[in-house]
Scaffold this active site. Structure first.
Site, PDB file in Angstrom:
ATOM      1  N   ASP A 170     -73.256  29.892  20.371  1.00 45.74           N
ATOM      2  CA  ASP A 170     -73.103  29.021  21.534  1.00 45.74           C
ATOM      3  C   ASP A 170     -71.645  28.671  21.849  1.00 45.74           C
ATOM      4  O   ASP A 170     -71.379  28.003  22.826  1.00 45.74           O
ATOM      5  CB  ASP A 170     -73.910  27.740  21.344  1.00 45.74           C
ATOM      6  CG  ASP A 170     -73.345  26.866  20.244  1.00 45.74           C
ATOM      7  OD1 ASP A 170     -72.405  27.295  19.544  1.00 45.74           O
ATOM      8  OD2 ASP A 170     -73.837  25.744  20.076  1.00 45.74           O
ATOM      9  N   TYR A 265     -62.092  29.374  17.553  1.00 40.92           N
ATOM     10  CA  TYR A 265     -62.057  29.560  16.097  1.00 40.92           C
ATOM     11  C   TYR A 265     -60.837  30.339  15.614  1.00 40.92           C
ATOM     12  O   TYR A 265     -60.541  30.342  14.425  1.00 40.92           O
ATOM     13  CB  TYR A 265     -63.339  30.242  15.615  1.00 40.92           C
ATOM     14  CG  TYR A 265     -64.494  29.269  15.494  1.00 40.92           C
ATOM     15  CD1 TYR A 265     -64.698  28.539  14.326  1.00 40.92           C
ATOM     16  CD2 TYR A 265     -65.363  29.049  16.549  1.00 40.92           C
ATOM     17  CE1 TYR A 265     -65.739  27.646  14.208  1.00 40.92           C
ATOM     18  CE2 TYR A 265     -66.411  28.151  16.453  1.00 40.92           C
ATOM     19  CZ  TYR A 265     -66.597  27.445  15.275  1.00 40.92           C
ATOM     20  OH  TYR A 265     -67.629  26.554  15.167  1.00 40.92           O
TER      21      TYR A 265
HETATM   22  P1  NAD Z   1     -79.532  21.383   9.326  1.00 42.41           P
HETATM   23  O1  NAD Z   1     -79.160  21.429   7.895  1.00 42.41           O
HETATM   24  O2  NAD Z   1     -79.730  20.083  10.000  1.00 42.41           O
HETATM   25  O3  NAD Z   1     -80.870  22.225   9.540  1.00 42.41           O
HETATM   26  C1  NAD Z   1     -81.141  23.421   8.914  1.00 42.41           C
HETATM   27  C2  NAD Z   1     -82.582  23.427   8.401  1.00 42.41           C
HETATM   28  O4  NAD Z   1     -82.799  24.710   7.789  1.00 42.41           O
HETATM   29  C3  NAD Z   1     -82.881  22.378   7.335  1.00 42.41           C
HETATM   30  O5  NAD Z   1     -83.979  21.597   7.715  1.00 42.41           O
HETATM   31  C4  NAD Z   1     -83.188  23.207   6.087  1.00 42.41           C
HETATM   32  O6  NAD Z   1     -84.156  22.629   5.249  1.00 42.41           O
HETATM   33  C5  NAD Z   1     -83.667  24.510   6.686  1.00 42.41           C
HETATM   34  N1  NAD Z   1     -83.590  25.648   5.769  1.00 42.41           N
HETATM   35  C6  NAD Z   1     -82.605  25.944   4.908  1.00 42.41           C
HETATM   36  N2  NAD Z   1     -82.875  27.081   4.255  1.00 42.41           N
HETATM   37  C7  NAD Z   1     -84.066  27.537   4.720  1.00 42.41           C
HETATM   38  C8  NAD Z   1     -84.866  28.671   4.434  1.00 42.41           C
HETATM   39  N3  NAD Z   1     -84.483  29.575   3.548  1.00 42.41           N
HETATM   40  N4  NAD Z   1     -86.046  28.807   5.106  1.00 42.41           N
HETATM   41  C9  NAD Z   1     -86.425  27.892   6.008  1.00 42.41           C
HETATM   42  N5  NAD Z   1     -85.705  26.798   6.324  1.00 42.41           N
HETATM   43  C10 NAD Z   1     -84.533  26.625   5.688  1.00 42.41           C
HETATM   44  O7  NAD Z   1     -78.400  22.235  10.084  1.00 42.41           O
HETATM   45  P2  NAD Z   1     -77.849  22.149  11.569  1.00 42.41           P
HETATM   46  O8  NAD Z   1     -76.496  21.557  11.543  1.00 42.41           O
HETATM   47  O9  NAD Z   1     -78.840  21.542  12.454  1.00 42.41           O
HETATM   48  O10 NAD Z   1     -77.641  23.675  11.904  1.00 42.41           O
HETATM   49  C11 NAD Z   1     -78.678  24.615  11.802  1.00 42.41           C
HETATM   50  C12 NAD Z   1     -78.130  26.010  11.898  1.00 42.41           C
HETATM   51  O11 NAD Z   1     -77.729  26.326  13.214  1.00 42.41           O
HETATM   52  C13 NAD Z   1     -76.907  26.278  11.028  1.00 42.41           C
HETATM   53  O12 NAD Z   1     -76.968  27.589  10.514  1.00 42.41           O
HETATM   54  C14 NAD Z   1     -75.778  26.169  12.003  1.00 42.41           C
HETATM   55  O13 NAD Z   1     -74.634  26.804  11.512  1.00 42.41           O
HETATM   56  C15 NAD Z   1     -76.405  26.856  13.164  1.00 42.41           C
HETATM   57  N6  NAD Z   1     -75.775  26.686  14.469  1.00 42.41           N
HETATM   58  C16 NAD Z   1     -75.365  27.805  15.061  1.00 42.41           C
HETATM   59  C17 NAD Z   1     -74.793  27.766  16.278  1.00 42.41           C
HETATM   60  C18 NAD Z   1     -74.306  29.049  16.864  1.00 42.41           C
HETATM   61  O14 NAD Z   1     -73.462  29.038  17.703  1.00 42.41           O
HETATM   62  N7  NAD Z   1     -74.764  30.212  16.417  1.00 42.41           N
HETATM   63  C19 NAD Z   1     -74.653  26.534  16.928  1.00 42.41           C
HETATM   64  C20 NAD Z   1     -75.093  25.373  16.299  1.00 42.41           C
HETATM   65  C21 NAD Z   1     -75.668  25.467  15.057  1.00 42.41           C
HETATM   66  C1  G6P Z   2     -70.155  25.697  17.397  1.00 39.45           C
HETATM   67  C2  G6P Z   2     -70.329  27.038  16.792  1.00 39.45           C
HETATM   68  C3  G6P Z   2     -71.451  27.021  15.819  1.00 39.45           C
HETATM   69  C4  G6P Z   2     -71.249  25.945  14.783  1.00 39.45           C
HETATM   70  C5  G6P Z   2     -71.071  24.613  15.462  1.00 39.45           C
HETATM   71  C6  G6P Z   2     -70.687  23.567  14.425  1.00 39.45           C
HETATM   72  O1  G6P Z   2     -71.234  25.410  18.220  1.00 39.45           O
HETATM   73  O2  G6P Z   2     -70.559  28.045  17.724  1.00 39.45           O
HETATM   74  O3  G6P Z   2     -71.545  28.288  15.250  1.00 39.45           O
HETATM   75  O4  G6P Z   2     -72.355  25.869  13.921  1.00 39.45           O
HETATM   76  O5  G6P Z   2     -70.048  24.686  16.398  1.00 39.45           O
HETATM   77  O6  G6P Z   2     -70.799  22.325  15.000  1.00 39.45           O
HETATM   78  P1  G6P Z   2     -70.803  21.007  14.099  1.00 39.45           P
HETATM   79  O7  G6P Z   2     -70.931  19.935  15.119  1.00 39.45           O
HETATM   80  O8  G6P Z   2     -72.006  21.134  13.189  1.00 39.45           O
HETATM   81  O9  G6P Z   2     -69.522  20.996  13.364  1.00 39.45           O
HETATM   82 MN    MN Z   3     -71.216  29.941  16.655  1.00 33.86          MN
END
Ligand code: NAD
Ligand code: G6P
Ligand code: MN
Length: 442
Positions: A170, A265
């Site tokens: 995102d 980044y």
């Molecule tokens: P979070 O820790 O609040 O939530 C993650 C959930 O995943 C937890 O509830 C945890 O119990 C669960 N989990 C962990 N291992 C697991 C497994 N093996 N099987 C099933 N469930 C499992 O984290 P968050 O801050 O809400 O972020 C969630 C994810 O989204 C992270 O990987 C974060 O980096 C990603 N993210 C990516 C983007 C992007 O741009 N690609 C943007 C925002 C967040």
């Molecule tokens: C951006 C990135 C994600 C990352 C997030 C972290 O959205 O694209 O890959 O997980 O920032 O945000 P946070 O608020 O958890 O630091």
């Molecule tokens: Mn990202």
């Protein structure tokens, strides 16, 4: 329009309620029959699920809802997996950020040693989700945004080459929203962009409006002084002061190549020392998120579940996550939408490793993504990307082979790490911290 069944993997994520509210807000564009939550932490997921059940009942009582930790129940009869897991949760994110800082190295969730450590945890978790999907709903697609997306995407390319998984980030979307504000456009969708790079490691080379007018000059004029920082603060994901400082720092990143617009980044690779000096080794982004987003989201979820109403809730629709609906629609209804995805290069960047997972614009339809060619890239970016893609590939090989040597090489190769001695000291600390999650390294 067909109604779809989806499972959200990582149901306990802090982003889940915002995404649910966004899905409920888009039912006219993407009708839903059933929503399931899947997580391996039942208690954490239930906190979110108990609130989402109330919200779904209020806004769309016809949608079936279920939260489960049983893979068969979760992954049966679904069309889409929306995956955002964080293996090791925030407790491990905190270590990913703090251990490198103890060695004077960038401490970041997805870049440098922190990202490598997180990658070594995520690969197994995401591959397992793909296996569940292939076992119980072989026709489904996974939309994956679990981090570190670059390493996870390389792992899926190498170890699950035929999986129907789309990796998306995102950050470009958030940046394009800021660009649209700078350009005084109503929406980022008024821009047509060219972009190339790796995940969290890329550049816009061309930005035009729908009539073909070049928007880069106006953008450059803003970014050279202010980065992507804009005057007014908005609600949403990237609004904390640490994010504002990231958007301002873009000015220095941009200066390295004033012909392109950089991903935020890149600051960790161009100015690692500045980031280390700015960091508080006792209180990193993980602490900010635990004290901020996690407290807020879980507090609101508890309140909604207890009151059995979402009235007065301060949870926000994750507006900008609407790209998830765009992506699901592209697959479901063959919309041929143009989106930035993380895909196998395969010639899209002409003078770059065809097997690298790159981030480029793609046309997305029911057969998946078709990458758009971005031509030849300049020596500066190409050399940086070769070094970084080498890190990402070595991490996946280290995970697959259980190789200490390759992980040491990966850390040494990372532009954020000063030398092989520091890389080794870091590696030994990271192994210690990740015992529960990493394969054994020999
Ligand atoms: P979070 O820790 O609040 O939530 C993650 C959930 O995943 C937890 O509830 C945890 O119990 C669960 N989990 C962990 N291992 C697991 C497994 N093996 N099987 C099933 N469930 C499992 O984290 P968050 O801050 O809400 O972020 C969630 C994810 O989204 C992270 O990987 C974060 O980096 C990603 N993210 C990516 C983007 C992007 O741009 N690609 C943007 C925002 C967040
Ligand atoms: C951006 C990135 C994600 C990352 C997030 C972290 O959205 O694209 O890959 O997980 O920032 O945000 P946070 O608020 O958890 O630091
Ligand atoms: Mn990202």
């Amino acid at each position: 329009m067909k109604k779809h069944s989806i499972v959200i993997a990582g149901g306990g994520s802090t982003f889940t309620p915002g995404i649910i509210m966004m899905l409920l807000d888009n039912l006219d564009k993407f009708p839903i029959k059933e929503i399931k939550f899947y997580d391996n932490d039942e208690e954490r997921q239930n906190t979110v699920a108990d609130a989402c059940r109330v919200i779904i009942k209020e806004k769309a009582p016809e949608i079936k809802f279920l939260a489960t930790v049983d893979p068969e129940e979760a992954f049966s009869n679904i069309d889409f997996v929306m995956a955002h897991i964080r293996v090791g949760k925030y407790a491990m994110r905190e270590k990913d950020e703090k251990i490198p800082l103890e060695h004077g190295v960038v401490g970041q969730e997805t870049c440098g040693p922190g990202g490598i450590a997180y990658g070594m945890r995520s690969i197994g978790g995401v591959l397992e989700l793909i296996e569940h999907m292939e076992t119980f709903s072989p026709n489904a697609w996974m939309l994956n945004y679990s981090n570190p997306a670059a390493i996870v995407a390389e792992a899926t390319r190498r170890l699950k080459p035929n999986a129907k998984v789309l990796n998306i980030c995102d950050m470009p979307i958030s940046i394009e929203n800021l660009m649209a504000s700078i350009l005084e456009l109503n929406s980022r969708k008024e821009m047509i962009v060219k972009y190339y790079g790796l995940n969290h490691f890329g550049w816009w080379t061309d930005i035009r409006d729908r009539e073909g007018n070049d928007l880069m000059p106006k953008l450059k004029n803003h970014v050279k002084d202010k980065g992507y920082a804009i005057e007014f603060s908005e609600s949403g994901q990237h609004v904390d002061d640490s994010w504002k400082s990231t958007f301002t720092k873009v000015k220095d990143v941009y200066a390295l190549d004033p012909e392109t617009m950089p991903n935020t980044y890149l600051k960790y690779y161009f100015y690692p020392q500045d980031e280390v000096e700015k960091a508080n080794a006792e209180y990193t982004r993980a602490n900010e998120v635990m004290d901020g987003r996690e407290k807020h989201v879980f507090g609101e979820c508890n309140r909604i579940a207890q009151a059995n109403t979402s009235e007065g809730s301060t949870l926000e629709i994750d507006e900008h996550a609407s790209y998830i609906v765009d992506l699901a629609r592209a697959i479901a209804y063959n919309t041929q939408e143009r989106m930035l995805l993380i895909v196998e290069n395969n010639g899209a960047i002409e003078n770059f490793d065809p097997t690298a997972m790159v981030e480029v614009p793609c046309i997305v339809g029911s057969q998946g993504p078709e990458p758009l060619t971005q031509g030849q890239i300049p020596r500066f970016q190409k050399s940086l990307m070769e070094q970084q893609v080498g890190v990402e590939k070595l991490v996946v090989e280290a995970w697959e082979e259980g190789s200490y040597q390759k992980l040491w090489q990966a850390l040494t190769l990372s532009k954020t790490v000063p030398n092989a001695r520091v890389a080794k000291e870091l590696l030994d600390d990271l192994i210690e911290a990740n015992q529960e999650y990493w394969p054994t390294l020999k």
